[in-house]
Design a protein around this motif. Structure first.
Motif, short mmCIF file in Angstrom:
data_model
loop_
_atom_site.label_atom_id
_atom_site.label_comp_id
_atom_site.label_asym_id
_atom_site.label_seq_id
_atom_site.Cartn_x
_atom_site.Cartn_y
_atom_site.Cartn_z
N ALA A 169 23.14 40.45 33.15
CA ALA A 169 23.71 41.80 33.11
C ALA A 169 24.65 42.01 34.29
N ARG A 170 25.62 42.89 34.11
CA ARG A 170 26.50 43.32 35.22
C ARG A 170 25.88 44.57 35.81
N VAL A 171 25.48 44.47 37.07
CA VAL A 171 24.76 45.57 37.72
C VAL A 171 25.67 46.27 38.71
N HIS A 172 25.73 47.59 38.61
CA HIS A 172 26.56 48.43 39.47
C HIS A 172 25.69 49.45 40.20
N CYS A 173 26.21 49.96 41.28
CA CYS A 173 25.59 51.10 41.96
C CYS A 173 26.68 51.86 42.71
N ARG A 174 26.36 53.05 43.13
CA ARG A 174 27.32 53.83 43.92
C ARG A 174 27.31 53.31 45.36
N ALA A 175 28.47 53.36 45.98
CA ALA A 175 28.61 52.89 47.36
C ALA A 175 29.49 53.87 48.13
N GLY A 182 15.14 39.64 47.93
CA GLY A 182 13.99 39.10 47.20
C GLY A 182 13.44 40.10 46.21
N LEU A 183 13.31 41.34 46.63
CA LEU A 183 12.79 42.39 45.76
C LEU A 183 13.70 42.62 44.56
N TYR A 184 15.00 42.64 44.81
CA TYR A 184 15.98 42.86 43.75
C TYR A 184 15.96 41.69 42.75
N CYS A 185 15.95 40.46 43.24
CA CYS A 185 15.93 39.29 42.35
C CYS A 185 14.66 39.24 41.52
N GLU A 186 13.54 39.60 42.11
CA GLU A 186 12.29 39.67 41.34
C GLU A 186 12.38 40.72 40.25
N TRP A 187 13.00 41.87 40.56
CA TRP A 187 13.18 42.94 39.57
C TRP A 187 14.07 42.45 38.43
N LEU A 188 15.20 41.80 38.77
CA LEU A 188 16.08 41.25 37.73
C LEU A 188 15.32 40.31 36.81
N LEU A 241 23.91 50.72 35.56
CA LEU A 241 24.13 51.48 36.79
C LEU A 241 22.76 51.78 37.37
N LEU A 242 22.55 51.35 38.61
CA LEU A 242 21.30 51.65 39.30
C LEU A 242 21.35 53.07 39.82
N HIS A 243 20.23 53.77 39.72
CA HIS A 243 20.15 55.15 40.16
C HIS A 243 20.06 55.23 41.68
N GLY A 244 20.48 56.36 42.19
CA GLY A 244 20.36 56.66 43.61
C GLY A 244 20.05 58.13 43.78
N ARG A 245 19.95 58.54 45.03
CA ARG A 245 19.65 59.95 45.33
C ARG A 245 20.77 60.60 46.14
N GLU A 246 21.93 59.96 46.14
CA GLU A 246 23.09 60.42 46.88
C GLU A 246 22.84 60.49 48.38
N THR A 247 21.99 59.58 48.88
CA THR A 247 21.71 59.51 50.31
C THR A 247 22.46 58.36 50.98
N TYR A 248 22.85 57.35 50.24
CA TYR A 248 23.57 56.18 50.75
C TYR A 248 22.85 55.63 52.00
N ILE A 290 14.56 53.01 45.30
CA ILE A 290 13.58 51.92 45.20
C ILE A 290 12.22 52.55 44.97
N PRO A 291 11.50 52.19 43.91
CA PRO A 291 11.79 51.09 43.00
C PRO A 291 13.05 51.37 42.19
N PHE A 292 13.67 50.28 41.75
CA PHE A 292 14.94 50.37 41.03
C PHE A 292 14.76 51.10 39.70
N LYS A 293 15.72 51.96 39.43
CA LYS A 293 15.78 52.66 38.15
C LYS A 293 17.20 52.48 37.63
N MET A 294 17.35 52.37 36.32
CA MET A 294 18.66 52.03 35.78
C MET A 294 19.00 52.83 34.54
N THR A 295 20.30 52.86 34.29
CA THR A 295 20.86 53.41 33.07
C THR A 295 21.87 52.40 32.55
#
Length: 138
Positions: free
Chosen positions: A99-105, A85-91, A13-20, A129-134
């Motif tokens: 991995a199965r990557v999720h985030c809030r939407a 591009g940024l996301y794929c480089e991070w992966l 699960l990618l982290h967010g700040r509840e700003t969407y 961003i930068p991506f943080k995960m759990t």
């Protein structure tokens, strides 16, 4: 060559700040599918929060968006190109290709009038961003 076997079966699960704050690209041609997700919950100003699944689109031609976003198994749009591009480089840097990557939407229904179909649904992601995960158990 990267060894991505360690990420096989890993769910993130990618982290967010509840700003969407990140609005997806390509949602205009997916409006019928997005409205299906909302069902009868879609009313003016209605926001439906959910979990999105991110997947790299290996078949995308060079220079095209390469990260697809699905909600309830339904494609709802893509990352904007600059973020793909940024996301794929991070992966790749973390060897998370399998991995199965999720985030809030959030799906936001915005109707312009009372007439059916006179509006649109926007899909926004809650990503830091930068991506943080759990890692999560499913």
């Amino acid at each position: 060559m990267l060894d991505e076997s360690a990420s096989e079966g890993l769910t993130i699960l990618l982290h967010g700040r509840e700003t969407y704050a990140l609005e997806l690209a390509g949602t205009s041609r997916r409006q019928a599918d997005i409205r299906t997700i909302l069902g009868r919950r879609a009313s003016a100003g209605r926001r439906h929060t959910c979990i999105a699944v991110l997947s790299r689109d290996e078949d995308a031609p060079p220079g095209r968006m390469r990260v697809a976003v699905h909600v309830d198994g339904i494609p709802v749009g893509h990352f904007p190109q600059y973020l793909s591009g940024l996301y794929c480089e991070w992966l790749d840097s973390w060897n998370l290709g399998r991995a199965r990557v999720h985030c809030r939407a959030a799906i936001q229904a915005e109707w312009f009038s009372a007439e059916p179909g006179a509006g649109e649904c926007r899909v926004k992601l809650d990503l830091e961003i930068p991506f943080k995960m759990t890692t999560i158990a499913v």
